[in-house]
Structure formats: C-alpha cells, structure tokens
Design an enzyme around this catalytic site. Structure first.
Site, PDB file in Angstrom:
ATOM      1  N   ASP A  64     -67.968 -54.709 -52.207  1.00 40.25           N
ATOM      2  CA  ASP A  64     -69.225 -55.292 -52.736  1.00 40.25           C
ATOM      3  C   ASP A  64     -70.021 -56.099 -52.083  1.00 40.25           C
ATOM      4  O   ASP A  64     -69.630 -56.760 -51.247  1.00 40.25           O
ATOM      5  CB  ASP A  64     -69.149 -55.638 -54.127  1.00 40.25           C
ATOM      6  CG  ASP A  64     -68.187 -56.904 -54.051  1.00 40.25           C
ATOM      7  OD1 ASP A  64     -67.319 -57.069 -53.489  1.00 40.25           O
ATOM      8  OD2 ASP A  64     -68.521 -57.752 -55.145  1.00 40.25           O
ATOM      9  N   GLU A 122     -65.688 -58.692 -55.679  1.00 36.96           N
ATOM     10  CA  GLU A 122     -65.365 -60.240 -55.013  1.00 36.96           C
ATOM     11  C   GLU A 122     -66.336 -60.945 -55.362  1.00 36.96           C
ATOM     12  O   GLU A 122     -66.174 -62.156 -55.815  1.00 36.96           O
ATOM     13  CB  GLU A 122     -65.097 -59.730 -53.853  1.00 36.96           C
ATOM     14  CG  GLU A 122     -64.249 -60.999 -52.977  1.00 36.96           C
ATOM     15  CD  GLU A 122     -65.373 -62.100 -52.497  1.00 36.96           C
ATOM     16  OE1 GLU A 122     -64.529 -63.213 -52.117  1.00 36.96           O
ATOM     17  OE2 GLU A 122     -66.376 -62.012 -52.582  1.00 36.96           O
TER      18      GLU A 122
END
Ligand code: ZN
Ligand code: CA
Length: 375
Positions: A80, A142
């Site tokens: 991400d 994350e």
C-alpha cells in the site's frame, strides 16, 4: 547480474498501479500474478475480513533448491501507499532520480523494495543459485498503522529470521531498532453547572484536564522515549461549566520498561489530579506495536553486513524513531531487520529515489540469499 532496464521498467509499472492504503485490491492481483509467473506458490491470507482492506496479505513461498540445510528466511515489503497515490506518473530524470510527474507521491515507499525482490528472484533463477526456503511477505495496510502485518496469523509464516525492505537511509545501511508505540485515551468527567448562576456547584473538566496535563511529562522524555497529546476534545457553550474532556495521546520508546514507566507517569498525573478536584477519570492505553533492538554483533546483523559489504557497499546500522512492519514481525518472534532503500521525502509529492539505488537493493537481496545459503 541485475538487469537494470528490466528492474526499473518493473518499478515504473508497479508504481502506476493505484494502491492507496485500504484500496490494495488491484496491486494485490498484479503481485500475485507476478509471483506465480515466477513459479512461486502464493497465498493470500484471510486478514481482509478483519481489516476491511482491499486485499489480504500475500505470502509467496519459494521452495528450497540445491541446499536443504540453509535456514528458512523471509523478505517483507508493503504493497500500500499513502495518498495522494492515484494516477502516479513516474519519470526518470537525467540526474538519475525517479520522481512523480504529477501532484502525487511516487510510491517508492515501498514498491522499490517489491521491484528489488522480483529482480532478485529472476537473477537467482538465471544464475541457478542454491537457496533455502524463502517467503516473500507483502503486506497491506502498513501506512494505516501496520494493520496488515498486525492481522497476520503466525502459522502462515515459516521463517527463522527476516529482512524488511522499507527504511529510509543510504542503501546498504540497516535499521536495527525501532520504538514501541502506545495509543492512549484519557477521559476526565467533572460536573456541569451554570457558569454564571452557580459555578461553585460544577467541576470543570477543562480546568482539571489542564492541571493534569501540566503534571505530565511530555515531549522528549529521554533519548529513547517521547510522549505527546495530539488532541484535546471537550466543552461547548461558554455559560456551562464543562463536564467532559477526552484526551488522545501517544508514547514511544525504544526500551519497553521506559514505555511502561511513561504510561504510568501519565496515568498517575491524571488520576491524582482528578481525585484532588473530585473529578472522575478513565485511562486506556494499548500497545500498537512492540519495540525491537538488535546489537551490532547479533548474528542476523552480521549476516546482513557480510552480504552487503561483500558486494562492495558500506553498511552502517542505525535506530529509527518510527515503527514499521519489522516491529510486528519481531513481535511475532521472527527476528527481522529493516534494510534502507535510499528513498527520500516519502509521504510527499517530492518523493524520489535513485534508479541506481533500486539496482543496489536488488543486488543486496541476491547477496543475502547467497550468504544465507552459505554459497
Ligand atoms: Zn514504507
Ligand atoms: Ca511509509
């Protein structure tokens, strides 16, 4: 040998797949296909239903070949990105740096790491490098607070130690420690009354909260520890003695005991002050992720440095002020250091990385694979 054009081409391709945190569905599919095309077995874990993110974490397992006794290891990156990360147009400048053309981030955090992993797999295949079992764990979420890694099930992981590729710093350097973080929420309940008619019947939560805060140690506590109140919420009309205040805070420390002491100090300041003024208090704290700290002479650090120095790069170690997925893997009992990628100005539209640094990162991964296999 790392093939620079192939690697940078793939990096450019990966950053153009939108993957803002919580919206990882498209990138997850692309990564899964790439791992499968490279002949790895890929599992998407079942964390999606718990996290609400666009995909689960990917665990690609590469079977041992040529050496069965080598330790099982893992490499990890996150798929991400932060926002603004939709419609990224990367551009390689004449100065050798890759930047985004538009008003977006670049996404080198962390796709430079992912591209380096794919290239390392190709190089190892081409050179028929013997290696032990290697897992490539590509997490979601994350950037939302290590959400994906935190939702992993330990039974999906099978490694003795690991390497994250997700740190700032010069390529070759290694982040060997990062703090733990606690999220803290405090409420102060006083008593409302009319501010003009009978203020003496009230207990102002705002005043009590202020006294409590002034008794708390905040900011930089010592070299390992920090604390901050990020949000003060409460009150309404000026003619009412405020009844309720909520404080949102955090504390970080590289040392677990110092963290406990810091939380206790804040709690004591709150409770003592509230008692003194007849207010009620509630204190909640939760460890968002644990700290980790390796020593220079720990075998994992030594192994990484041997590999990195073996290909002619410098390899310093340092301790970070922020957490990453490496914190979570260490907490799961898999000793994991975080390798620097050389990206700069991450989380801004000025984010950039040197193409040559992505090449070096791929060479480092190959070198670590070799070193771990004892070849
Ligand atoms: Zn990152
Ligand atoms: Ca980041």
């Amino acid at each position: 040998m790392v093939v620079k054009d192939r690697l940078i081409g793939e990096f450019m391709e990966l950053v153009q797949v939108d993957s803002e945190t919580r919206h990882e569905q498209e990138i997850a599919k692309v990564l899964k296909d790439k791992f499968m095309a490279l002949g790895l077995e890929v599992k998407e874990d079942d964390s999606k239903e718990r996290t609400g993110h666009g995909a689960g974490n990917l665990i690609a397992t590469w079977k041992a070949t040529g050496t069965e006794q080598a330790p099982k290891i893992l490499f990890t990156c996150h798929m991400d990105t932060v926002a603004p990360g939709v419609g990224i147009q990367p551009e390689l400048g004449e100065d050798g740096w890759i930047r985004s053309k538009g008003a977006t981030i670049l996404g080198a955090d962390d796709k430079a790491g992912i591209a380096a992993l794919f290239e390392a797999i190709r190089v190892a295949e081409e050179q028929k490098l013997p290696h032990g079992q290697i897992q490539f764990v590509i997490t979601v979420g994350e950037e939302s607070g290590l959400i994906g890694a935190s939702a992993m099930k330990p039974e999906d992981l099978d490694a003795e130690f690991g390497f994250a590729l997700d740190s700032n710093g010069e390529v070759g350097s290694i982040c060997i420690g990062a703090p733990t973080r606690a999220n803290i929420e405090m409420t102060i309940t006083g008593k409302s009354a009319h501010a003009g008619v009978n203020p003496e019947d009230g207990i102002s939560a705002i005043q009590v909260a202020s006294k409590a805060i002034s008794a708390m140690k905040l900011g930089r506590i010592d070299k390992d520890t920090t604390a901050n109140i990020g949000k003060f919420e409460g009150g309404g009309a000026t003619n009412v003695v405020c009844e309720l205040v909520t404080l949102y805070a955090e504390a970080r420390s590289n040392v677990q005991e110092k963290m406990s002491q810091q939380i206790q100090q804040m709690r004591d300041a709150l409770e003592t002050t509230c008692r003194e003024y007849g207010a009620q208090s509630e204190f909640r704290s939760e460890i968002a992720y644990p700290a980790y700290k390796f020593k220079e002479d720990d075998e994992l650090v030594q192994l990484a440095q041997r590999a990195i120095r073996g290909i002619g790069l410098k390899s310093e170690t340092f301790v970070s002020g922020g957490g990453s997925d490496a914190n979570v893997f260490n907490g799961l009992g898999i000793p994991t250091v975080n390798l620097a990628l050389g990206y700069e100005y991450i989380h801004t539209t000025q984010e950039k990385i040197k193409a040559d640094d992505i090449v070096k990162a791929a060479e480092i991964v190959v070198a670590i694979i070799r070193e771990t296999a004892g070849k």
